[in-house]
Design an enzyme around this catalytic site. Structure first.
Site, PDB file in Angstrom:
ATOM      1  N   HIS A   1      44.190  38.465  35.250  1.00 46.40           N
ATOM      2  CA  HIS A   1      44.754  39.761  34.854  1.00 46.40           C
ATOM      3  C   HIS A   1      46.067  39.534  34.108  1.00 46.40           C
ATOM      4  O   HIS A   1      47.121  39.392  34.738  1.00 46.40           O
ATOM      5  CB  HIS A   1      44.985  40.641  36.085  1.00 46.40           C
ATOM      6  CG  HIS A   1      43.760  41.310  36.580  1.00 46.40           C
ATOM      7  ND1 HIS A   1      43.428  42.619  36.281  1.00 46.40           N
ATOM      8  CD2 HIS A   1      42.749  40.852  37.349  1.00 46.40           C
ATOM      9  CE1 HIS A   1      42.283  42.932  36.851  1.00 46.40           C
ATOM     10  NE2 HIS A   1      41.853  41.874  37.510  1.00 46.40           N
TER      11      HIS A   1
ATOM     12  N   GLU B   1      47.862  41.525  32.605  1.00 43.80           N
ATOM     13  CA  GLU B   1      48.799  42.646  32.755  1.00 43.80           C
ATOM     14  C   GLU B   1      49.587  42.571  34.049  1.00 43.80           C
ATOM     15  O   GLU B   1      50.495  43.376  34.281  1.00 43.80           O
ATOM     16  CB  GLU B   1      48.041  43.979  32.686  1.00 43.80           C
ATOM     17  CG  GLU B   1      47.334  44.398  33.967  1.00 43.80           C
ATOM     18  CD  GLU B   1      46.078  43.602  34.269  1.00 43.80           C
ATOM     19  OE1 GLU B   1      45.564  43.730  35.395  1.00 43.80           O
ATOM     20  OE2 GLU B   1      45.612  42.847  33.389  1.00 43.80           O
TER      21      GLU B   1
ATOM     22  N   CYS C   1      38.623  40.295  33.063  1.00 39.50           N
ATOM     23  CA  CYS C   1      38.040  40.278  34.405  1.00 39.50           C
ATOM     24  C   CYS C   1      36.560  40.688  34.374  1.00 39.50           C
ATOM     25  O   CYS C   1      35.735  39.936  33.877  1.00 39.50           O
ATOM     26  CB  CYS C   1      38.865  41.143  35.356  1.00 39.50           C
ATOM     27  SG  CYS C   1      38.613  40.713  37.092  1.00 39.50           S
TER      28      CYS C   1
END
Length: 390
Positions: free
Chosen positions: A363, A365, A279
């Protein structure tokens, strides 16, 4: 909100162009200014609001219902005390409902109060989302007063005079104060969070507002994790003798953070150590190799964004949260585009052909979001060689 009877609005949202949205205030009381964005995720509202990448922003949730899962400490995304300064406000269509999840340890409105987040419910979020789609993410003023006492002229002036996101350096507000090790790994419903390995490749994370689940997934993939403040020098990072480096997510304008971070990143790139950017980290690594970033009109915020993986040919559904993007046409010749958004074609990843550097805009995650891209961490950690293996 259309008031009926004697109901008095206790919350208000005022946009920089003078548009006014009344509703019911919840969470923290007071007034603040911020950039307004919308997020299309249907779940994970606590994780969104706790994501340091949202510092300086108010989130309008397009999903109308909120609060039914409450809040709990296990879903915390702030990886340090400063990182708890994340989103400053939220807007939803329906009132916050009581929690109906066995994992809840507090109601959602109680959690908002503890985090200092001003909430506004009863708003026509479809109209608000259309406004953002048509006119871009505006600066705004959001306020909550149980007595419904608002100085509309002052709020309009505050919104119109708020500092825009372009040029704002916010990472310094959410980075940790000192370096530390990270040992928490992945979560399971029966065991909670596991403990990371005592041996394995050593990854140093430059914290510009890192999400906790990034660190957990690094540990889950087999890495020993150290986290250092975003202002840490390249020499200090290299003194940890890392096998790999991760440049984290974070808030604000990458060009502004780059004023102090790019020299460090350029030195780390020249070290030939494997580097992964996520990011804001993706954007700053792009700036470090000579590419450009641009401010997006409405940004990408949601847990349902399709990206094309050019290396595998697969489409991944990912979580996104960014208002700036890398200009793919500005990437240098030694950078290959690895991911692209299937919504608007914007760059969502690159790798260098002459250095072990890779970065993704989305992202991987999640938290909240799908787990399609968890492999980013597994492949990165698997590629690292410890000194004994080198």
């Amino acid at each position: 909100m259309s008031t009926t009877g004697t109901e008095t609005p206790t919350g208000i949202l005022v946009l920089a162009d003078g548009s006014v949205f009344y509703g019911r205030g919840t969470g923290a009381q007071g007034m603040t200014t911020a950039e307004l964005c919308f997020n299309t995720a249907m779940t994970g509202h606590q994780e969104m609001l706790a994501d340091p990448s949202y510092a300086g922003q108010v989130i309008c949730f397009t999903f109308p219902h909120i609060g039914n899962v409450g809040a709990n400490e296990e879903d915390e995304e702030a990886a340090s005390d400063p990182a708890r300064k994340a989103a400053v406000g939220m807007v939803s269509r329906a009132d916050i409902t009581p929690p109906a999840s066995w994992r809840a340890t507090s109601t959602f409105d109680e959690w908002l109060r503890t985090r200092g987040i001003i909430g506004l419910t009863g708003v026509d979020t479809r109209a608000l989302t259309r406004h953002i789609r048509e006119h871009g993410m505006p600066m705004c003023a959001i306020a909550h007063d149980p007595n419904g006492q608002f100085d509309l002229d002052a709020l309009k002036a505050a919104a119109a005079g708020a500092t825009p996101m372009e040029g704002r350096e916010l990472a310094a507000d959410v980075t940790r104060a000192s370096e530390d090790s990270w040992t928490q790994a992945g979560w399971s419903i029966s065991e909670g969070y596991a403990t990371g390995p005592e041996e394995g490749p050593h990854v140093v994370v430059l914290d510009y507002g890192v999400k906790a689940n990034i660190l957990r997934l690094l540990a889950d993939a087999g890495a020993r994790v150290s986290v250092v403040p975003g202002s840490t020098s390249a020499d200090s990072v290299l003194a940890h003798k890392p096998d790999g480096i991760l440049v984290s997510n974070g808030p604000g304008d990458p060009s502004a953070t780059g004023e102090y971070a790019l020299a460090t990143l350029k030195t780390l790139i020249d070290s030939d150590l494997p580097i992964l950017g996520i990011c804001l980290g993706h954007q700053m690594l792009a700036l470090a190799i000579g590419a450009k970033t641009i401010k997006m009109a409405q940004g990408h915020h949601g847990a349902n964004h399709p990206v094309k993986n050019h290396e595998s040919g697969q489409v991944e559904i990912v979580s996104m949260n960014h208002g700036f993007a890398v200009d793919g046409s500005s990437l240098p010749a030694n950078a290959e585009e690895t991911f692209v958004s299937l919504f608007d074609g914007t760059n969502c990843g690159f790798k260098l052909t002459d250095k072990p550097v890779q970065a993704v805009q989305h992202h991987p995650e999640a938290s909240p979001g799908p787990q399609d891209s968890f492999g980013v961490f597994k492949r990165f950690v698997a590629s690292l060689k410890t000194p004994a293996e080198a």
